[in-house]
Scaffold this active site. Structure first.
Site, mmCIF file in Angstrom:
data_model
loop_
_atom_site.group_PDB
_atom_site.id
_atom_site.type_symbol
_atom_site.label_atom_id
_atom_site.label_comp_id
_atom_site.label_asym_id
_atom_site.label_seq_id
_atom_site.Cartn_x
_atom_site.Cartn_y
_atom_site.Cartn_z
ATOM 1 N N ARG A 182 31.221 40.929 32.567
ATOM 2 C CA ARG A 182 29.929 40.899 33.262
ATOM 3 C C ARG A 182 29.077 42.101 32.855
ATOM 4 N NH1 ARG A 182 33.370 39.495 37.433
ATOM 5 N NH2 ARG A 182 33.059 41.484 38.496
ATOM 6 N N ASP B 16 30.347 48.297 37.426
ATOM 7 C CA ASP B 16 28.957 47.878 37.585
ATOM 8 C C ASP B 16 28.489 48.215 39.001
ATOM 9 O OD1 ASP B 16 30.132 45.941 39.208
ATOM 10 O OD2 ASP B 16 29.734 44.282 37.842
ATOM 11 N N ASP C 294 35.119 47.327 39.571
ATOM 12 C CA ASP C 294 34.577 46.973 38.263
ATOM 13 C C ASP C 294 33.449 47.941 37.899
ATOM 14 O OD1 ASP C 294 36.312 44.918 37.879
ATOM 15 O OD2 ASP C 294 34.888 43.306 38.261
ATOM 16 N N TYR D 85 35.678 43.680 29.607
ATOM 17 C CA TYR D 85 34.959 43.322 30.840
ATOM 18 C C TYR D 85 33.748 42.432 30.542
ATOM 19 C CZ TYR D 85 32.240 44.046 35.122
ATOM 20 O OH TYR D 85 31.508 43.863 36.271
ATOM 21 N N GLU E 224 39.284 46.237 42.251
ATOM 22 C CA GLU E 224 38.353 45.237 42.795
ATOM 23 C C GLU E 224 39.025 43.907 43.054
ATOM 24 O OE1 GLU E 224 34.175 43.065 41.554
ATOM 25 O OE2 GLU E 224 34.450 45.189 41.153
ATOM 26 N N LYS E 225 40.061 43.615 42.268
ATOM 27 C CA LYS E 225 40.735 42.327 42.419
ATOM 28 C C LYS E 225 42.204 42.484 42.036
ATOM 29 C CE LYS E 225 37.758 40.519 39.491
ATOM 30 N NZ LYS E 225 37.117 41.659 38.809
#
Length: 646
Positions: free
Chosen positions: A330, A105, A103, A328, A7-8
């Site tokens: 979030r 989610d 991520d 993680y 994701e990043k």
């Protein structure tokens, strides 16, 4: 060639570190020794197209265009990250196997799926995509995750749920922001009046609280206390419990409003005999609170350090990505998988060395103890926020980073401490036919509360030895006059708590039930950004620690239909989105009734009483909406997963 899509960049580098060396660093990706590659998104590389991307007519905001409903939804590359999107699409086409490492989610699932979809790969290749779930960026944790990958097909419903939310938020945000901004313009107000599914009910909460305080009229109420003496001449007091016959003289909270009634009771019991008619004595235990999810951490950090929610999230991102000291951040989950328990000893060592908690408190934890937080059935894509086993060497944490890290460490360590134990005594005394109660609690063992700084349970008055049937004497009945007080203005902590426990603010029992079963307003990832957005839009303001609505916020809520300013709509949405993720509702079944609601809300905006906006401060001409009509209402906040259309 296998292609891992993170994701990043920070996650991409962590994955690469766990793969064969040496590595070759290319522009936008890393090639590992066996020829596999790791690349990454930079948050959302794609975004929903603007209305004027569908039709040039929509550049000018006009009521007759509304509602704008795309026939074929379009995504477009974000200008700043267009180059990385090109790199990824090229690698996706070259790869024989794709590994989705977004991520863990809903948003993380969708943003990588969208990029893969843009590359237009074959159906066979799409069906073979694997899902890599990483919640700890340290090497050992990443290697463990690499050995337990799943099929990405398992997560398609989660992606569809995120897509439905994204499009629904676009439909409501784009259309209703235009509709109410045009209503404001009609009254001479030139600013954008942003409306969204989540941000507007949050604003409604604050406005309703402010209005409640302004309109509050304090009223006196009365309590009666009995001063009692035991046969051993020991003293204690008990409080009167009004009978059902007193209800006409009480408010809905059960407080007695009639002074004469209270004085009559006090007079009747003075110098009268009493009897202990009920006695309950129990030893009780209180388990440690679960480890943090993001909202619980933000609430505690706001209470302890007055930190805004966005600041806490930013600090957590640094602790996770840069320092690798926490998992993680979030996360909406407060449980841990059972096999995580085996890492406890290493995590204890890290907490002590990194000054997450004093060494003596770390030493006091029992590594063999297993609290209720270790529960596989409660863990989904991600788990609670806990410290990792990473040891800080020369680096150190900034002051605010240390504070948040210490909170996370404390809530992890208490999972390895015994329960808090206390004795509770409840006595009922009958005097002249009236019922009086006295309670007392005494600590037996602090247990996990040793780490909490001080006991969260206030010591109540100690009761003397009592037994059922004991005769007492009431030496004096006294009336205590008190006054009702208004509710307090929201703070960062209480507003976040209201968002997560939004069911308390809903009257409809069906909607209340839905909200109790969901995570409240917004998600762990978006709440902080949405609150900050309301400040940026000048709907909210800070006065010291309190959060209040501005004149603009008050005016907007005053003209909105209740369905937009209350949590009811988002409750229905969240329930439906959950059903999509569980495959019990289709995308179309969710969208069709939503479009009917949207048309109705646009009609109500067109006919609202816009005169309230005429009283608001005018914006200087050079800053007015007309010169920034296209971009202003949809400028992104600082947090990549916080679409303003929420």
């Amino acid at each position: 060639m296998k292609l891992y899509i993170a994701e990043k960049p920070s996650l991409g580098r962590a994955i690469a570190d766990a793969l064969p060396k040496p590595h070759k660093k290319h522009d936008g990706y890393i090639e590992v020794a066996n020829g596999d590659c790791v690349s990454w998104c930079i948050g959302h590389l794609l975004e929903q197209a603007e209305p004027d991307d569908y039709d040039e007519r929509y550049k000018k905001w006009q009521l007759e265009h509304l509602p704008i409903i795309p026939e074929q939804w379009q995504l477009k590359a974000k200008t700043k990250t267009r180059k990385q999107l090109s790199v990824l699409k090229k690698l996706i086409k070259q790869a024989t196997t794709l590994i989705h490492a977004g991520d863990p989610d809903r948003e993380g699932q969708l943003l990588v799926d969208e990029v893969i979809e843009q590359a237009k790969i074959s159906k066979t290749k799409k069906q073979s995509i694997q899902r890599l779930l990483i919640s700890d960026l340290n090497l050992a944790a990443v290697k463990k995750a690499l050995n337990s990958m799943r099929s990405n097909r398992e997560f398609i419903p989660l992606s569809v749920s995120a897509l439905a939310r994204s499009r629904a938020d676009w439909l409501f945000g784009m259309n209703l922001t235009r509709a109410y901004t045009l209503a404001g313009q009609k009254a001479g107000f030139g600013n954008v009046l942003s409306v969204g599914r989540v941000q507007t009910p949050i604003l409604g909460l604050v406005v309703n609280r402010d209005n409640e305080i302004v309109n509050f009229v304090s009223k006196p109420f009365y309590e009666v206390l009995a001063s009692l003496v035991t046969p051993e001449q020991q003293l204690f007091t008990a409080k009167w419990v009004p009978s059902k016959a007193c209800e006409p003289y009480q408010d809905k909270e059960g407080r007695v409003l009639n002074k004469a009634l209270a004085e009559n009771v006090a007079s009747r019991i003075t110098n009268q005999k009493g009897e202990v008619t009920a006695l309950e004595q129990k030893q009780k235990k209180q388990s440690a609170p679960l480890p943090y999810n993001l909202s619980a951490l933000q609430i505690d950090a706001a209470k302890a350090f007055c930190m805004p929610a966005q600041q806490v999230l930013d600090i957590c991102q640094g602790l996770y990505e840069r320092h690798k000291l926490i998992t993680y951040p979030r996360s909406d989950n407060r449980y841990l998988p059972k096999d995580h328990h085996q890492d406890a000893a290493a995590i204890f060592k890290a907490i002590a060395q990194n000054k997450g908690q004093p060494v003596e408190l770390v030493d006091g934890a029992n590594v063999k103890h297993k609290s209720k937080c270790f529960n596989d059935s409660k863990v989904a894509a991600h788990h609670a926020i806990v410290p990792t086993a990473k040891l800080l060497k020369s680096a150190y944490l900034a002051n605010d980073e240390a504070k948040v890290y210490q909170l996370i460490c404390r809530h992890y360590l208490i999972q390895f401490y015994p329960d808090y134990v206390y004795n509770e005594t409840k006595a009922e005394v009958t005097i002249a036919g009236g019922l009086f109660k006295a309670n007392a609690k005494q600590e037996v063992s602090l247990g996990f509360k040793v780490l909490m700084g001080k006991s969260e349970l206030k010591e109540e008055a100690t009761l003397p030895y009592l037994e059922k049937g004991m005769n007492l004497k009431c030496t004096q009945g006294s009336v205590i006059e008190k006054h009702t007080s208004p509710p307090a203005h929201f703070t960062d902590a209480t507003l976040l708590a209201a968002m997560t426990g939004i069911s308390r603010y809903v009257k409809d029992p069906h909607i209340k039930k839905i909200l109790k079963e969901t995570d409240g307003l917004g998600t762990e990832a978006t709440r902080a950004g949405i609150i900050e957005l309301l400040f940026k839009r000048r709907f909210l303001k800070r006065e010291g620690k309190t959060i209040k609505a501005t004149e603009t916020g008050l005016a907007l809520i005053s003209v909105l239909p209740e369905g937009l300013a209350s949590p009811d709509l988002t409750a229905k949405w969240e329930s439906s989105l959950g059903d999509i993720a569980q495959q019990s509702l289709s995308y179309q079944q969710f969208l069709q009734p939503l479009l009917a609601d949207l048309t109705n809300f646009v009609d109500q905006a067109a006919n609202c009483d816009s005169r309230v906006f005429a009283k608001l401060p005018k914006t200087p001409a050079k800053k007015r909406f007309a010169k920034r009509a296209k971009k202003a209402p949809f400028k992104k906040s600082g947090y990549k997963k916080s679409p303003v259309t929420n």
